[in-house]
Design an enzyme around this catalytic site. Sequence first.
Site, short mmCIF file in Angstrom:
data_model
loop_
_atom_site.label_atom_id
_atom_site.label_comp_id
_atom_site.label_asym_id
_atom_site.label_seq_id
_atom_site.Cartn_x
_atom_site.Cartn_y
_atom_site.Cartn_z
N PRO A 220 67.96 83.74 86.81
CA PRO A 220 67.69 81.92 86.94
C PRO A 220 69.41 82.13 86.18
O PRO A 220 69.60 80.62 87.22
CB PRO A 220 66.08 81.89 85.73
CG PRO A 220 65.59 82.55 86.01
CD PRO A 220 66.42 84.32 86.15
N CYS A 410 55.88 52.58 57.48
CA CYS A 410 55.83 51.71 58.92
C CYS A 410 53.87 51.54 59.07
O CYS A 410 53.38 50.39 57.86
CB CYS A 410 56.34 52.24 59.64
SG CYS A 410 57.17 49.92 60.71
N HIS A 536 61.28 53.21 57.66
CA HIS A 536 60.85 54.81 57.82
C HIS A 536 61.96 55.39 57.23
O HIS A 536 63.12 55.77 58.09
CB HIS A 536 61.20 54.63 59.73
CG HIS A 536 60.35 54.05 60.58
ND1 HIS A 536 59.43 55.68 61.16
CD2 HIS A 536 60.50 53.08 61.53
CE1 HIS A 536 58.50 54.27 61.60
NE2 HIS A 536 58.91 53.09 61.67
N GLU A 538 61.47 59.23 56.65
CA GLU A 538 62.72 59.84 58.24
C GLU A 538 63.51 60.35 58.60
O GLU A 538 63.71 60.97 58.35
CB GLU A 538 60.72 60.81 58.30
CG GLU A 538 60.92 59.28 59.43
CD GLU A 538 60.14 57.56 59.82
OE1 GLU A 538 59.73 58.10 58.50
OE2 GLU A 538 59.40 57.66 60.79
N1 GLN Z 1 53.34 48.61 64.91
C1 GLN Z 1 53.61 47.81 63.51
C2 GLN Z 1 54.43 46.80 63.35
O1 GLN Z 1 54.78 46.59 64.67
C3 GLN Z 1 54.36 49.13 62.91
C4 GLN Z 1 55.50 49.49 63.70
C5 GLN Z 1 55.80 51.35 62.78
O2 GLN Z 1 55.38 51.91 62.69
N2 GLN Z 1 56.98 51.59 63.42
O3 GLN Z 1 55.04 45.92 62.95
#
Ligand code: GLN
Length: 571
Positions: A220, A410, A536, A538
């Site tokens: 391959p 979040c 976030h 992370e």
């Molecule tokens: N749904 C939620 C908002 O729009 C959280 C979004 C998320 O966790 N990235 O505020």
Amino acid sequence: MQCCHGLLIDSLEWRSYNAMQHSFRLPENMAKHIFVTGGVVSSVGKGITVASIGTLLKARGVKVAVQKLDPYLNVDPGTMSPYQHGEVYVTEDGAETDLDLGHYERFIGVDLTADANATSGRVYSSVISKEREGQFLGGTIQVVPHVTNEIKRTIMDCATRMSADVLITEIGGTVGDIEGQPFIEAIRQMRKDVGRENVMYIHVTYLPHLASTGELKTKPTQHSVRELRAMGIQPDIIVCRSDYVMPEDLRDKIGLFCDVPRQAVIPLPTVDSIYEVPLVLADADMGDLVAEKLGLTQGRGDLSVWKDIVARLRDAREPVSIALVGKYVELEDTYLSVRESLKHAALMHGKALELFWVHSEQLNDDNVMAQLASAHGIVVPGGFGMRGIEGMIVAARYARENGVPYLGLCLGMQVMVIEFARNVFNSQSVNSTEFDQGVDYPVIDLLPEQREIDKMGGTMRLGSYPCELVAGTRAREAYGVESTSERHRHRFEFNNDYRQQLQTAGMDFSGLSRDGRLVEIAEVRDHPWMVGCQFHPEFKSRPDRAHPLFAAFMKAATESVPPGGQAELPL
Ligand code: GLN
């Protein structure tokens, strides 16, 4: 006559072709380019290979930038389902991008921008809007040269704006994909545009293992290299991914069939940790091969940080058990950066991360103790839509009532607030208006000014925003500084109508926007460690620099005794 007429047409065609070519201009500051293509199958770790090559170059003192070109037709992955695409990675400047950018940033330690990810959708929509504006002066718009010029411009702009010595561009998908062809053609043309000596091609393939004969097969790979050569690209290096160690003689065989020197056939067997990959590639002299081809004169480089990370990963024996409660747990890639951030934090505390996934749709009051009893800590990650929300609320209540460390990311922060407020108001009619618009206590809601814009569909808060940390709180202790900035991707916010009441009842608002209007971090005061953030974190954790919130959460987790007793040591 006939002949003259033919010549005339030819020269006219040639002139207009040249004019089209000239609409593509080379930048003054010229970076060198590495183009990485994939062969045989997808999901073999091309992104990690690219990130690792970047790591080797950065260690040598080269200024590296990385870019991912995705041939699919979506303009960006922002609206794609996690089932299709995995995590959407958000850059500092708020671009919603491919998760490979997370690998690039984590490995290379650069902050990338919107330039670092482009799709066919973006390329084509730019070409079409230029055509509508009349920029092509009535010319016939074609894949070559108009689309390929746009692709080349995307590559050049990224290199220039990042002031890179070397730009590594990964082409998504595998060679032979129909929608990938303009990208392959564009990177072929680049060799002529910026000079052969400034361009190299790396092809990442996969060697399947035949159980019946116990062999790794090269056919391959031979086919995918042949396909690439048919499009005018001869790879300089072939990286061979495999799940088994590759016998040395296969290097000769692939070298012979694919016309590369044996030392340019680099074996990359599956390893325990992705953070080993830069070391495996360095052992196979990848850094030297690239430096030689591109004429990079920087030194040999120091990989001691990576050696240390890998050694510490191997030595960490004592487990710390973390439950990740979400609705996409069957898809490893959906919470990729969360998983990596937890690894970084566990590593920082010398612990072996035992991550277990709990499906929030299947979590309820009756089974929560059984499901979460062994967790030293609970994470509720981000998400959209109401599926699985009640299970996440059950997890937050379990964490609060049992003193189990909790990190809400979040949506996980919003869930933590909803759960706390249901308790304070002694009502089940408490929710985010994302999930229920008619509740008595909409503790998470759109901002008043967002409501109007929402009708037009453009209200997502994206990218980096500053956050002031309130003295005397866990968040402030974790960060150790007065202010920070973090990346966002959400629509809904904490509803300030409830700030006073919840504060009085024991919730601290420990991170606020600069004007104090937006709650960025909330925490439960009377609890070992229960913190939720609207952003976030992370996206900013690195293997050698765990994010402060993940680090503090993990510290609390290592000190916690789960209600179900201490987890067993691994064998
Ligand atoms: N749904 C939620 C908002 O729009 C959280 C979004 C998320 O966790 N990235 O505020």
